[in-house]
Design a protein around this motif. Sequence first.
Motif, mmCIF file in Angstrom:
data_model
loop_
_atom_site.group_PDB
_atom_site.id
_atom_site.type_symbol
_atom_site.label_atom_id
_atom_site.label_comp_id
_atom_site.label_asym_id
_atom_site.label_seq_id
_atom_site.Cartn_x
_atom_site.Cartn_y
_atom_site.Cartn_z
ATOM 1 N N ARG A 124 0.808 -1.215 0.000
ATOM 2 C CA ARG A 124 0.000 0.000 0.000
ATOM 3 C C ARG A 124 0.850 1.278 0.000
ATOM 4 O O ARG A 124 0.363 2.343 -0.403
ATOM 5 C CB ARG A 124 -0.930 0.010 1.213
ATOM 6 N N ASP A 125 2.099 1.212 0.487
ATOM 7 C CA ASP A 125 2.928 2.410 0.520
ATOM 8 C C ASP A 125 4.361 2.109 0.085
ATOM 9 O O ASP A 125 5.323 2.682 0.594
ATOM 10 C CB ASP A 125 2.926 3.046 1.914
ATOM 11 N N LEU A 126 4.483 1.217 -0.891
ATOM 12 C CA LEU A 126 5.797 0.806 -1.364
ATOM 13 C C LEU A 126 6.608 1.977 -1.897
ATOM 14 O O LEU A 126 7.830 2.017 -1.762
ATOM 15 C CB LEU A 126 5.639 -0.278 -2.434
ATOM 16 N N ARG A 127 5.945 2.958 -2.493
ATOM 17 C CA ARG A 127 6.673 4.072 -3.112
ATOM 18 C C ARG A 127 7.513 4.828 -2.092
ATOM 19 O O ARG A 127 8.567 5.367 -2.442
ATOM 20 C CB ARG A 127 5.708 5.033 -3.809
ATOM 21 N N ARG A 128 7.090 4.881 -0.842
ATOM 22 C CA ARG A 128 7.871 5.598 0.159
ATOM 23 C C ARG A 128 9.187 4.862 0.443
ATOM 24 O O ARG A 128 10.239 5.483 0.602
ATOM 25 C CB ARG A 128 7.068 5.790 1.447
ATOM 26 N N ALA A 129 9.126 3.533 0.512
ATOM 27 C CA ALA A 129 10.357 2.754 0.673
ATOM 28 C C ALA A 129 11.274 2.951 -0.530
ATOM 29 O O ALA A 129 12.498 3.076 -0.386
ATOM 30 C CB ALA A 129 10.020 1.276 0.864
ATOM 31 N N VAL A 130 10.681 2.977 -1.720
ATOM 32 C CA VAL A 130 11.473 3.177 -2.934
ATOM 33 C C VAL A 130 12.130 4.558 -2.918
ATOM 34 O O VAL A 130 13.295 4.717 -3.322
ATOM 35 C CB VAL A 130 10.593 3.002 -4.183
ATOM 36 N N ASN A 131 11.416 5.571 -2.434
ATOM 37 C CA ASN A 131 11.995 6.915 -2.376
ATOM 38 C C ASN A 131 13.199 6.964 -1.445
ATOM 39 O O ASN A 131 14.158 7.697 -1.696
ATOM 40 C CB ASN A 131 10.936 7.922 -1.930
ATOM 41 N N ALA A 153 12.364 -3.040 -7.773
ATOM 42 C CA ALA A 153 13.129 -2.758 -8.992
ATOM 43 C C ALA A 153 12.286 -2.032 -10.028
ATOM 44 O O ALA A 153 12.757 -1.091 -10.685
ATOM 45 C CB ALA A 153 13.670 -4.066 -9.570
ATOM 46 N N LEU A 154 11.030 -2.449 -10.181
ATOM 47 C CA LEU A 154 10.168 -1.815 -11.180
ATOM 48 C C LEU A 154 9.932 -0.339 -10.850
ATOM 49 O O LEU A 154 9.949 0.523 -11.741
ATOM 50 C CB LEU A 154 8.838 -2.557 -11.270
ATOM 51 N N LEU A 155 9.727 -0.025 -9.568
ATOM 52 C CA LEU A 155 9.476 1.365 -9.197
ATOM 53 C C LEU A 155 10.745 2.214 -9.220
ATOM 54 O O LEU A 155 10.676 3.424 -9.440
ATOM 55 C CB LEU A 155 8.824 1.431 -7.819
ATOM 56 N N LEU A 156 11.906 1.608 -9.005
ATOM 57 C CA LEU A 156 13.154 2.369 -9.117
ATOM 58 C C LEU A 156 13.412 2.800 -10.552
ATOM 59 O O LEU A 156 14.041 3.835 -10.785
ATOM 60 C CB LEU A 156 14.330 1.534 -8.602
ATOM 61 N N GLY A 157 12.936 2.002 -11.504
ATOM 62 C CA GLY A 157 13.063 2.377 -12.914
ATOM 63 C C GLY A 157 14.516 2.580 -13.323
ATOM 64 O O GLY A 157 15.359 1.693 -13.142
ATOM 65 N N PRO A 158 14.850 3.774 -13.852
ATOM 66 C CA PRO A 158 16.205 3.989 -14.358
ATOM 67 C C PRO A 158 17.243 4.242 -13.268
ATOM 68 O O PRO A 158 18.429 4.383 -13.572
ATOM 69 C CB PRO A 158 16.043 5.237 -15.240
ATOM 70 N N VAL A 159 16.829 4.323 -12.016
ATOM 71 C CA VAL A 159 17.788 4.522 -10.923
ATOM 72 C C VAL A 159 18.503 3.205 -10.655
ATOM 73 O O VAL A 159 17.888 2.233 -10.213
ATOM 74 C CB VAL A 159 17.074 5.017 -9.649
ATOM 75 N N HIS A 160 19.788 3.167 -10.933
ATOM 76 C CA HIS A 160 20.546 1.914 -10.870
ATOM 77 C C HIS A 160 21.007 1.646 -9.443
ATOM 78 O O HIS A 160 21.615 2.501 -8.800
ATOM 79 C CB HIS A 160 21.760 1.978 -11.796
ATOM 80 N N ALA A 264 11.107 25.877 3.393
ATOM 81 C CA ALA A 264 10.195 25.805 4.532
ATOM 82 C C ALA A 264 8.830 25.285 4.099
ATOM 83 O O ALA A 264 8.170 24.533 4.835
ATOM 84 C CB ALA A 264 10.056 27.184 5.181
ATOM 85 N N ARG A 265 8.378 25.671 2.910
ATOM 86 C CA ARG A 265 7.082 25.201 2.412
ATOM 87 C C ARG A 265 7.162 23.791 1.835
ATOM 88 O O ARG A 265 6.201 23.028 1.912
ATOM 89 C CB ARG A 265 6.549 26.176 1.355
ATOM 90 N N ILE A 266 8.294 23.446 1.241
ATOM 91 C CA ILE A 266 8.465 22.082 0.731
ATOM 92 C C ILE A 266 8.458 21.092 1.889
ATOM 93 O O ILE A 266 7.820 20.037 1.836
ATOM 94 C CB ILE A 266 9.782 21.964 -0.077
ATOM 95 N N GLY A 267 9.175 21.419 2.965
ATOM 96 C CA GLY A 267 9.246 20.526 4.127
ATOM 97 C C GLY A 267 9.718 19.141 3.763
ATOM 98 O O GLY A 267 9.050 18.153 4.102
ATOM 99 N N PRO A 268 10.861 18.993 3.080
ATOM 100 C CA PRO A 268 11.290 17.667 2.604
ATOM 101 C C PRO A 268 11.522 16.691 3.748
ATOM 102 O O PRO A 268 12.124 17.034 4.765
ATOM 103 C CB PRO A 268 12.602 17.972 1.856
ATOM 104 N N ARG A 269 11.018 15.453 3.564
ATOM 105 C CA ARG A 269 11.114 14.425 4.595
ATOM 106 C C ARG A 269 11.589 13.117 3.993
ATOM 107 O O ARG A 269 11.447 12.883 2.792
ATOM 108 C CB ARG A 269 9.751 14.194 5.263
ATOM 109 N N LEU A 270 12.124 12.271 4.853
ATOM 110 C CA LEU A 270 12.513 10.934 4.442
ATOM 111 C C LEU A 270 11.283 10.202 3.901
ATOM 112 O O LEU A 270 10.230 10.193 4.531
ATOM 113 C CB LEU A 270 13.081 10.186 5.650
ATOM 114 N N GLY A 271 11.422 9.620 2.725
ATOM 115 C CA GLY A 271 10.307 8.916 2.094
ATOM 116 C C GLY A 271 9.581 9.739 1.063
ATOM 117 O O GLY A 271 8.765 9.206 0.305
ATOM 118 N N ASP A 272 9.841 11.061 1.008
ATOM 119 C CA ASP A 272 9.215 11.929 0.012
ATOM 120 C C ASP A 272 9.951 11.840 -1.319
ATOM 121 O O ASP A 272 11.156 11.552 -1.374
ATOM 122 C CB ASP A 272 9.270 13.395 0.460
#
Length: 417
Positions: A124-131, A153-160, A264-272
Amino acid sequence: MADRVTVIGWDGTPLTDAARSALAAATLVAGAAHHLALPEVPPGAERIRLGSVDLAARRIAQHRGSAVVLADGDPGFFGVVRALRAPEHGLEVEVVPAVSSVAAAFARAGMPWDDAQVVVAHSRDLRRAVNVCRAHTKVAVLTSPGAGPAELALLLGPVHRTFVICEALGTEREQVTVLTSDKAADHAWRDPNVVIVIGGSGATPVRGGPAAGAARGTLQSGGWIAGRDPGYPGAVRGWALPGPAYGTVLGESESPQLRALQLARIGPRLGDLVWDIGAGSGAAAVETAGFGAAVITVDRDPDACERTDTLARRFGVQLQVVQGVAPGVLEDLPEPDVVRIGGGGASVVAACAARRPERIVTHAATRDEAEAIGQALEDGGYAVECVLLQSVELDTRGWTERERAVVFMLCGHRPHQ
């Protein structure tokens, strides 16, 4: 309520004396099929096949006698202890730990893991692990059905990346496989398993162990904190710094003051995952990645892409740099959590709004442009914040003006449902 609840970790090695003693006294034993087949489980004990930990906890709470819960690895590390100790069950537990599956996986690979990120992947939230795997050079992923090596691997795509895939650790079926991420989707993998995801810019070979010959990861000496050091390699203290701190010249729309408010508005976090469209010098992308988020930068100018890539390598952060013209180039990118737009105007804003990120942060040089961008955000269903930001850099020796910047900062917030 059970008179006593003991949680026993099992890593495939012989049970400890404490574990044997608890099992011998158990009148109820919960665990997976291979746990319940252990010869130490009393023949007369009630047996519960552990599927839903919540259901098992309710049954244990109603049991009168001594209960034992068997779990793979260390049950206190992303394991059953948290669920059993939930307030609604009221269970007090004793824990007999074992080597965690993450520690065992890194041991098989012959690598240290105090500098690794550890994440749990669910479908349900695999994309966060991939990020996290996009943003960091060493990540241990505890997988689950539908969120295994192939899906990663499929969600990582071109990221080796290089995968060290550990299946059925501690059992007779244990297998450790090392391969590149582009090959992982071609295989079927057993559950449960641990995947060590390693590689990226700045990664160096790790030697030793049966899997390390093909694996790549980061080596750090003198580490003092587990996980990723907040003072990431090459970082200077602070953020939203002027151009000289990055050894580059900032563009007209890249003032440190504007960048500070945007961050400050982006608020970047682990998993984003953050898109940075019109990356310019790359300073905003590097600082966003420095907070732990995964970043994809987009710029039509090949020189800007090269500058951004060079800056990322210098500061030891992981970026995916895409050369192309927005909005067309955005179609094939994975879904973002936040978007920063350094250039492109209302048409790019509208295209990003159609992808429904949580926030869109951009700027405008004129009132007309700000009005058009604000309308595009509203049309996309976003609440709009607009700030006129004026900054003047001064020389205090003579109070002379060094630089002046006037810009509209806009942020679109998607209302939470």
